[in-house]
Design a protein around this motif. Structure first.
Motif, PDB file in Angstrom:
ATOM      1  N   ILE A   1     100.942  36.321  61.536  1.00  0.00           N
ATOM      2  CA  ILE A   1     100.228  36.002  60.298  1.00  0.00           C
ATOM      3  C   ILE A   1      98.715  35.984  60.500  1.00  0.00           C
ATOM      4  CG2 ILE A   1      99.882  34.185  58.554  1.00  0.00           C
ATOM      5  CD1 ILE A   1     102.907  33.425  59.822  1.00  0.00           C
ATOM      6  N   LEU A   2      98.036  36.609  59.529  1.00  0.00           N
ATOM      7  CA  LEU A   2      96.575  36.543  59.466  1.00  0.00           C
ATOM      8  C   LEU A   2      96.229  35.947  58.105  1.00  0.00           C
ATOM      9  CD1 LEU A   2      93.781  37.307  60.634  1.00  0.00           C
ATOM     10  CD2 LEU A   2      94.037  39.535  59.525  1.00  0.00           C
ATOM     11  N   GLY A   3      95.389  34.917  58.082  1.00  0.00           N
ATOM     12  CA  GLY A   3      95.026  34.261  56.820  1.00  0.00           C
ATOM     13  C   GLY A   3      93.530  34.292  56.573  1.00  0.00           C
ATOM     14  N   PHE A   4      93.180  34.602  55.343  1.00  0.00           N
ATOM     15  CA  PHE A   4      91.775  34.598  54.915  1.00  0.00           C
ATOM     16  C   PHE A   4      91.626  33.774  53.647  1.00  0.00           C
ATOM     17  CE2 PHE A   4      91.189  38.787  57.054  1.00  0.00           C
ATOM     18  CZ  PHE A   4      89.929  38.587  57.608  1.00  0.00           C
ATOM     19  N   SER A   5      90.596  32.941  53.600  1.00  0.00           N
ATOM     20  CA  SER A   5      90.221  32.291  52.344  1.00  0.00           C
ATOM     21  C   SER A   5      88.863  32.808  51.909  1.00  0.00           C
ATOM     22  CB  SER A   5      90.123  30.765  52.509  1.00  0.00           C
ATOM     23  OG  SER A   5      91.395  30.193  52.681  1.00  0.00           O
ATOM     24  N   LEU A   6      88.759  33.104  50.632  1.00  0.00           N
ATOM     25  CA  LEU A   6      87.443  33.298  50.042  1.00  0.00           C
ATOM     26  C   LEU A   6      87.025  31.924  49.512  1.00  0.00           C
ATOM     27  CD1 LEU A   6      85.046  34.842  48.769  1.00  0.00           C
ATOM     28  CD2 LEU A   6      86.457  35.071  46.713  1.00  0.00           C
ATOM     29  N   ILE A   7      85.905  31.423  50.000  1.00  0.00           N
ATOM     30  CA  ILE A   7      85.392  30.148  49.469  1.00  0.00           C
ATOM     31  C   ILE A   7      84.768  30.459  48.101  1.00  0.00           C
ATOM     32  CG2 ILE A   7      83.795  28.220  49.853  1.00  0.00           C
ATOM     33  CD1 ILE A   7      86.203  28.439  51.878  1.00  0.00           C
ATOM     34  N   THR A   8      85.466  30.049  47.044  1.00  0.00           N
ATOM     35  CA  THR A   8      84.961  30.351  45.693  1.00  0.00           C
ATOM     36  C   THR A   8      84.037  29.243  45.189  1.00  0.00           C
ATOM     37  OG1 THR A   8      86.911  29.307  44.709  1.00  0.00           O
ATOM     38  CG2 THR A   8      87.009  31.696  45.029  1.00  0.00           C
ATOM     39  N   ASN A   9      84.158  28.075  45.804  1.00  0.00           N
ATOM     40  CA  ASN A   9      83.373  26.911  45.376  1.00  0.00           C
ATOM     41  C   ASN A   9      83.400  25.901  46.511  1.00  0.00           C
ATOM     42  OD1 ASN A   9      86.352  26.764  44.284  1.00  0.00           O
ATOM     43  ND2 ASN A   9      85.709  24.657  44.674  1.00  0.00           N
ATOM     44  N   LEU A  10      82.452  25.003  46.522  1.00  0.00           N
ATOM     45  CA  LEU A  10      82.598  23.868  47.440  1.00  0.00           C
ATOM     46  C   LEU A  10      83.545  22.884  46.746  1.00  0.00           C
ATOM     47  CD1 LEU A  10      79.063  23.441  49.025  1.00  0.00           C
ATOM     48  CD2 LEU A  10      81.082  24.644  49.900  1.00  0.00           C
TER      49      LEU A  10
ATOM     50  N   LEU B   1      84.325  21.390  38.791  1.00  0.00           N
ATOM     51  CA  LEU B   1      84.967  22.671  39.107  1.00  0.00           C
ATOM     52  C   LEU B   1      85.552  23.270  37.837  1.00  0.00           C
ATOM     53  CD1 LEU B   1      84.683  21.538  41.952  1.00  0.00           C
ATOM     54  CD2 LEU B   1      87.062  22.115  42.385  1.00  0.00           C
ATOM     55  N   SER B   2      85.549  24.611  37.766  1.00  0.00           N
ATOM     56  CA  SER B   2      86.243  25.244  36.650  1.00  0.00           C
ATOM     57  C   SER B   2      86.922  26.516  37.134  1.00  0.00           C
ATOM     58  CB  SER B   2      85.268  25.577  35.513  1.00  0.00           C
ATOM     59  OG  SER B   2      84.498  26.713  35.844  1.00  0.00           O
ATOM     60  N   HIS B   3      88.039  26.824  36.488  1.00  0.00           N
ATOM     61  CA  HIS B   3      88.765  28.041  36.841  1.00  0.00           C
ATOM     62  C   HIS B   3      87.884  29.265  36.607  1.00  0.00           C
ATOM     63  CE1 HIS B   3      92.082  30.695  37.572  1.00  0.00           C
ATOM     64  NE2 HIS B   3      92.054  31.185  36.350  1.00  0.00           N
ATOM     65  N   ALA B   4      87.070  29.206  35.552  1.00  0.00           N
ATOM     66  CA  ALA B   4      86.179  30.331  35.246  1.00  0.00           C
ATOM     67  C   ALA B   4      85.200  30.561  36.397  1.00  0.00           C
ATOM     68  CB  ALA B   4      85.419  30.061  33.951  1.00  0.00           C
ATOM     69  N   GLU B   5      84.698  29.478  36.961  1.00  0.00           N
ATOM     70  CA  GLU B   5      83.754  29.582  38.081  1.00  0.00           C
ATOM     71  C   GLU B   5      84.447  30.215  39.297  1.00  0.00           C
ATOM     72  OE1 GLU B   5      81.426  26.310  40.897  1.00  0.00           O
ATOM     73  OE2 GLU B   5      83.300  25.776  39.967  1.00  0.00           O
ATOM     74  N   VAL B   6      85.696  29.811  39.520  1.00  0.00           N
ATOM     75  CA  VAL B   6      86.468  30.333  40.651  1.00  0.00           C
ATOM     76  C   VAL B   6      86.666  31.839  40.488  1.00  0.00           C
ATOM     77  CG1 VAL B   6      88.775  30.298  41.688  1.00  0.00           C
ATOM     78  CG2 VAL B   6      87.589  28.145  41.219  1.00  0.00           C
ATOM     79  N   ILE B   7      87.058  32.257  39.286  1.00  0.00           N
ATOM     80  CA  ILE B   7      87.291  33.677  39.009  1.00  0.00           C
ATOM     81  C   ILE B   7      85.988  34.471  39.148  1.00  0.00           C
ATOM     82  CG2 ILE B   7      87.964  35.335  37.186  1.00  0.00           C
ATOM     83  CD1 ILE B   7      90.341  33.836  38.359  1.00  0.00           C
ATOM     84  N   GLU B   8      84.903  33.893  38.631  1.00  0.00           N
ATOM     85  CA  GLU B   8      83.606  34.573  38.689  1.00  0.00           C
ATOM     86  C   GLU B   8      83.140  34.755  40.139  1.00  0.00           C
ATOM     87  OE1 GLU B   8      82.116  36.254  36.591  1.00  0.00           O
ATOM     88  OE2 GLU B   8      80.278  36.587  37.735  1.00  0.00           O
ATOM     89  N   ALA B   9      83.306  33.716  40.945  1.00  0.00           N
ATOM     90  CA  ALA B   9      82.918  33.816  42.365  1.00  0.00           C
ATOM     91  C   ALA B   9      83.738  34.898  43.049  1.00  0.00           C
ATOM     92  CB  ALA B   9      83.110  32.476  43.064  1.00  0.00           C
ATOM     93  N   GLY B  10      85.015  34.963  42.686  1.00  0.00           N
ATOM     94  CA  GLY B  10      85.888  35.993  43.247  1.00  0.00           C
ATOM     95  C   GLY B  10      85.412  37.376  42.856  1.00  0.00           C
ATOM     96  N   ARG B  11      85.038  37.511  41.595  1.00  0.00           N
ATOM     97  CA  ARG B  11      84.600  38.815  41.089  1.00  0.00           C
ATOM     98  C   ARG B  11      83.332  39.282  41.815  1.00  0.00           C
ATOM     99  NH1 ARG B  11      85.098  38.027  35.192  1.00  0.00           N
ATOM    100  NH2 ARG B  11      87.311  38.319  35.584  1.00  0.00           N
ATOM    101  N   GLU B  12      82.407  38.345  42.001  1.00  0.00           N
ATOM    102  CA  GLU B  12      81.140  38.699  42.659  1.00  0.00           C
ATOM    103  C   GLU B  12      81.340  39.081  44.121  1.00  0.00           C
ATOM    104  OE1 GLU B  12      77.987  35.820  42.266  1.00  0.00           O
ATOM    105  OE2 GLU B  12      78.208  35.843  40.079  1.00  0.00           O
TER     106      GLU B  12
END
Ligand code: HPA
Length: 277
Positions: free
Chosen positions: A232-241, A250-261
């Motif tokens: 197993i190899l695991g990666f997290s994208l830190i979308t927010n602190l 925190l907001s889901h919109a912020e999480v999605i936006e960070a992911g998009r960027e």
């Protein structure tokens, strides 16, 4: 909650490994690929990797595959893709994750991983978008998962199935990832049940018990992947602190936006890592 197709995993008498074998047979039939070598679960922000790791030879709606649930969330694509890398590896890209918080039970959560193993994959790459507990991390940063703490109080293992989880997130694979990007930091992923985000006190608890990343997926899947014999190899994208570390709500919109960027950069990284596996 209504669904048009009943899911065989909802039958408590079903054998989840037989359901996974049926799903793998569906995938072989629908993709024309008898064996996949690597499986990738793409979480928030990681989706574009599928477009650049190689040539997509088949795309199938997850609903065509035995035991897969419909995606619960906007931003989570419900498809499986078979991709051929330039050096000839067959990669199964799973864009349909069932989260524990959906309440369908842990069998459904780990079905994609068991199916990946049944297709022949020896390596399982699990990715997610998650909160960062380390103040030095910044949203948009990818980190390797070095270990996990499972706070769901559940397990995909049934009965007296004792599985060793030492080196669950393979040191060998982390070294390969670092060979591609030496700047990659790593941390311990803490899986909460969700779907609410953590309270600041829960984030402090995670920190005190050794967690550096907080999220709502991955740990249960990793356990099932190890049970199935995969590396197993695991990666997290830190979308927010994480809550309380970051001072704003925190907001889901912020999480999605960070992911998009972050998507173009982390997808390119992931594609290079897959090439190196
Ligand atoms: N907590 C849990 N899950 C998450 C977070 C978070 O802060 N960000 C993205 N997914």
């Amino acid at each position: 909650m209504s669904e048009t197709h009943s899911n065989p995993l909802d039958d408590p008498n079903a054998n989840p490994f037989e359901v996974a074998a049926d799903a793998a047979a569906d995938i072989a039939r629908l993709t024309g690929v008898e064996k996949h070598d690597i499986a990738l679960t793409l979480g928030s922000g990681w989706g574009k990797a599928a477009d650049i790791i190689g040539e997509t030879t088949a795309t199938i709606p997850a609903t065509e595959v035995t035991g897969f649930s419909k995606p619960a969330l906007e931003g989570h694509v419900g498809t499986l893709r078979s991709i051929r890398t330039p050096d000839g590896k067959n990669v199964l890209v799973i864009g349909a994750r069932t989260h524990y918080y959906e309440g369908h039970g842990v069998r459904r959560v780990v079905h994609s991983v068991r199916t990946a193993a049944a297709t022949g994959a020896e390596i399982m790459v699990l990715t997610n978008g998650a909160g960062g507990v380390r103040e030095t991390w910044t949203p948009g940063q990818p980190v390797l998962i070095s270990d996990h703490i499972n706070l769901t109080a559940d397990s995909p293992l049934e009965g007296a199935t004792f599985i060793d989880l030492t080196d669950l997130y393979s040191q060998r694979l982390r070294d390969i990832a670092r060979g591609v990007d030496p700047s990659l930091d790593e941390g311990v992923y803490t899986q909460f049940r969700g779907p609410h985000y953590e309270t600041p006190a829960e984030v402090q608890m995670a920190k005190h018990i050794g967690g550096h990343i907080v999220g709502m997926s991955t740990a249960l899947e990793a356990i099932a992947a190890r049970e199935a014999g995969m590396e197993i190899l695991g990666f997290s994208l830190i979308t927010n602190l994480a809550a309380g570390i970051q001072k704003t709500p925190l907001s889901h919109a912020e999480v999605i936006e960070a992911g998009r960027e972050a998507e173009p950069v982390i997808s390119a990284l992931l594609a290079r890592v897959v090439e190196a596996l």
